[in-house]
Design a protein around this motif. Structure first.
Motif, mmCIF file in Angstrom:
data_model
loop_
_atom_site.group_PDB
_atom_site.id
_atom_site.type_symbol
_atom_site.label_atom_id
_atom_site.label_comp_id
_atom_site.label_asym_id
_atom_site.label_seq_id
_atom_site.Cartn_x
_atom_site.Cartn_y
_atom_site.Cartn_z
ATOM 1 N N THR A 58 0.834 -1.208 0.000
ATOM 2 C CA THR A 58 0.000 0.000 0.000
ATOM 3 C C THR A 58 0.866 1.254 0.000
ATOM 4 O O THR A 58 0.610 2.217 -0.742
ATOM 5 N N LYS A 59 1.896 1.263 0.825
ATOM 6 C CA LYS A 59 2.803 2.411 0.878
ATOM 7 C C LYS A 59 3.493 2.620 -0.467
ATOM 8 O O LYS A 59 3.686 3.762 -0.912
ATOM 9 N N GLU A 109 1.051 4.157 -2.922
ATOM 10 C CA GLU A 109 0.703 5.542 -2.584
ATOM 11 C C GLU A 109 1.905 6.477 -2.622
ATOM 12 O O GLU A 109 1.807 7.634 -2.202
#
Length: 380
Positions: A58-59, A62
């Motif tokens: 996810t990091k 994003e």
């Protein structure tokens, strides 16, 4: 092992099959994306990075790549087996049976025990020492809603780990240190460097709680010429120009220093009182067996059942404690790698608002330090 260590083999295999091929093994995600885009491999496999930071994908998506906590491949919780000569697994069976945990992230596979629970009574907490124990305590406290502030007597954070991460193959450890620097800054935790705390009682009057994490002292030997011995820290943080070095002690630190030295074309010798290298629990068998075999392959002299009895200018005396045989070993430096003892400077102070964390309580590996920091930070 190098990054992307299996990539060439997987690329080669793809030439001989129509099935999808997946490459794992210290894969750099940027390299993986290019390889997949070029059709050289079909997918990348990632295992331990999921344990240390389950939000890493996810990091990445994003654009928060710098927030990804890196894996240092220590294997001290995801593969908890420890062994030396004439022993079975020296790690406790209960520990070895609980695999897939993480030394750097105690919430992994232990989420019922370790978790961020917001506090309903925010406190000002002073933390003495900016090693991993102090830094991890501060991060957990901050995430729970407390206001930690860190005091460090030196001009930099991480204490003994600055030396531990100085070797040529410690790039993952350096990455971890940089992550902590970014995380401390991101969370807005104040760190006062060059600030030595002398009076803990005075600090207790100004803060709701105080956490002491002041590390260790190196062990010493009482032998003639010991003042000529170089500590592990001084050696690793120095220029390391010495060619012939003798290491007193055959634990993990000594083996890593010897391995780093032999890779640089130098000539290390290890003197160990036991009958094997790395005999204390806490170093995963995958790592300890590699060091033993790599040093043997490189022809590094190891004198078991032996000790250094004297240190002089350009030499030391070594004695076999079983046969009594002694000999003179010419060398450029003698390095003490006997381990460390806890700095118990404030141990006698009894106060329910005073807590001690990390290796000042007992000598431990990074897993013990970080998990212990969570134990304290969750109680405050």
């Amino acid at each position: 092992m190098p990054d992307n260590c299996n990539l060439a083999d997987v690329e080669h295999i793809k030439n001989f099959t129509t099935k999808p091929v997946v490459c794992a093994g210290k894969m750099d995600i940027g390299v993986a994306a290019k390889e997949i885009g070029a059709g050289k491999i079909d997918a990348v496999g990632v295992a331990r990075q999921n344990l240390v930071d389950p939000e890493w994908v996810t990091k990445l998506m994003e654009g928060r790549e710098e927030e990804i906590k890196p894996c240092i491949r220590c294997h001290n919780a995801c593969f908890s087996f420890s062994k030396s000569k004439h022993t079975a697994n020296t790690q406790s069976l209960d520990d070895s049976l609980h695999l897939a945990r993480c030394a750097l992230n105690p919430t992994t596979m232990q989420h019922n025990k370790y978790k961020i629970v917001p506090t309903d009574k925010p406190k000002k907490v002073a933390i003495v020492g900016a090693g991993f124990g102090g830094l991890e305590t501060a991060i957990v406290l901050k995430k729970r809603g407390h206001e930690p502030i860190i005091f460090e007597k030196d001009d930099k954070m991480f204490g003994l780990y600055n030396a531990a991460a100085a070797m040529s193959f410690k790039e993952s450890d350096v990455a971890l240190m940089k992550w902590y620097e970014r995380e401390i800054a991101r969370l807005g935790i104040e760190v006062k460097l060059n600030t030595e705390i002398q009076d803990i009682n005075a600090l207790l009057k100004s803060y709701d709680d105080v956490v002491v994490s002041i590390g260790t002292y190196p062990k010493t030997l009482t032998i003639p010429g010991y003042e000529k011995v170089v500590t592990v820290t001084d050696y690793l943080l120095g220029d390391r120009k010495q060619d012939k070095i003798v290491l007193i002690g055959g634990g993990q630190s000594a083996c890593e220093i010897a391995y780093d030295a032999v890779l640089a074309g130098k000539h290390p010798t290890i003197v160990e009182v036991d009958d094997d290298l790395i005999t204390t629990p806490g170093t995963c068998l995958a790592n300890s067996s590699f060091l033993r075999e790599a040093l043997a392959f490189k022809g590094v002299p190891v004198h078991f059942k032996s000790t250094v009895t004297e240190v002089g200018d350009g030499y030391c005396m070594i004695k076999n404690i079983e046969t009594g045989e002694s000999w003179k070993e010419e060398c450029d430096a003698v390095i003490s790698s006997l381990g460390h003892v806890p700095n118990d400077r404030f141990a006698s102070i009894k106060n329910r608002h005073l807590h001690r964390v990390g290796t000042c309580v007992k000598w431990d590996n990074l897993r013990g330090v970080i998990w212990g920091a969570w134990d304290i930070a969750m109680k405050i």
